[in-house]
Design a protein around this motif. Sequence first.
Motif, short mmCIF file in Angstrom:
data_model
loop_
_atom_site.label_atom_id
_atom_site.label_comp_id
_atom_site.label_asym_id
_atom_site.label_seq_id
_atom_site.Cartn_x
_atom_site.Cartn_y
_atom_site.Cartn_z
N GLU A 100 0.85 -1.20 0.00
CA GLU A 100 0.00 0.00 0.00
C GLU A 100 0.88 1.25 0.00
O GLU A 100 0.57 2.24 -0.67
CB GLU A 100 -0.93 0.00 1.21
N LYS A 103 0.92 3.99 -2.93
CA LYS A 103 0.69 5.40 -2.62
C LYS A 103 1.78 6.27 -3.26
O LYS A 103 1.49 7.29 -3.90
CB LYS A 103 0.66 5.61 -1.11
N HIS A 155 1.39 6.27 -7.11
CA HIS A 155 0.32 7.18 -7.54
C HIS A 155 0.82 8.63 -7.56
O HIS A 155 0.53 9.37 -8.49
CB HIS A 155 -0.91 7.05 -6.63
N GLU A 156 1.57 9.00 -6.54
CA GLU A 156 2.07 10.37 -6.46
C GLU A 156 3.09 10.65 -7.56
O GLU A 156 3.07 11.73 -8.17
CB GLU A 156 2.68 10.60 -5.10
#
Length: 353
Positions: A339, A343, A346-347
């Motif tokens: 996760e 995260k 995605h950034e």
Amino acid sequence: MSRFLSQKLQGLEAYVPGEQPRDKRYIKLNTNESPYPPPADVANAVGKAEIEDLRLYSDPECTALKSAVAKQYGVNTENVFISNGSDEVLNFAFMAYGDNGAIFPDITYGFYSVFANLYGIKPQIIPLRDDFTVDINDYCGKNSLVVIANPNAPTGIALELSEIEKIVSSNPDGIVIIDEAYVDFGAESAVKLTEKYSNLLVVQTYSKSRSMAGARLGFAIADQSIIQDLEKIKYSTNPYNINSITQIAGAAALNNQAYFDSNSKKIAETREYVKKELINLGFTVTDSKANFLFAKSDKIGGKELYLSLKERGVLIRHFESKRIKDYNRITIGSREEMEIFLKNLHEIIGGKK
């Protein structure tokens, strides 16, 4: 390099292991280690008496461990060889069976090329198809040393057992090595074929599904005559190749197979979850049956992504070879670790136009 090094070794290109940085704490998704510790029984098996006995040499025959492996896989102890990591048995096999050359894919475990060069073996390196799959016909009827990682690394793609059998049966005068370092995460083992084919050598390791990479323990299963060859080399190089603590821990681990099977299932489930997330982000991802994913994005280069994640404390594995420089290999950690990886991904991807 000193001036004393043998001339035949001066051009040797050594294997480059995954980085193990100590400058800060990373989420390590770069060396295909398990995110889960060994079961408590492994630690409990090593007591005060075992520590005191470290003054004695370890059992060179690895009697208890060999019996445990044989029982686990339904073979005789004469069909089992215990090695210092699977790399040692691969090393011995190249030494023993490479006189007529060695055949393996262009994209696979990097140590195969190293061993071939180390022993002056002429390699026949066969390109994978454009989709990174193995064309089994390329390996049939060669009667040289054939080496196949199944699942392959770094692609994670696996062959069917029937395909492996076709390769083995078509090379009756050559040894076929099936390197099963990642087999427990979704592929089918070829161990049962060793009863049928005397030229098949199946190699496995404790480093991945059994959470014992630091113990340096591996094993091979094959016809008794092949095991005798490997034992001959072992006793000619390092008869005490497995230390006492590792032998005890390795045998104890096999009493907890249900624990490891459960962990392998969790890792496979997490792998499929992360694969879907990567595809949703526009990544191309191979059909991995290992404890890692092999993926690329059209939005960011492979090396740039690797460096961007490293800056954020997440390590993945990047390779510089031309065919796969846009890809990265991503070890499957715990769900929490993945996760954090997603995260950050995605950034990073979100910042690309």
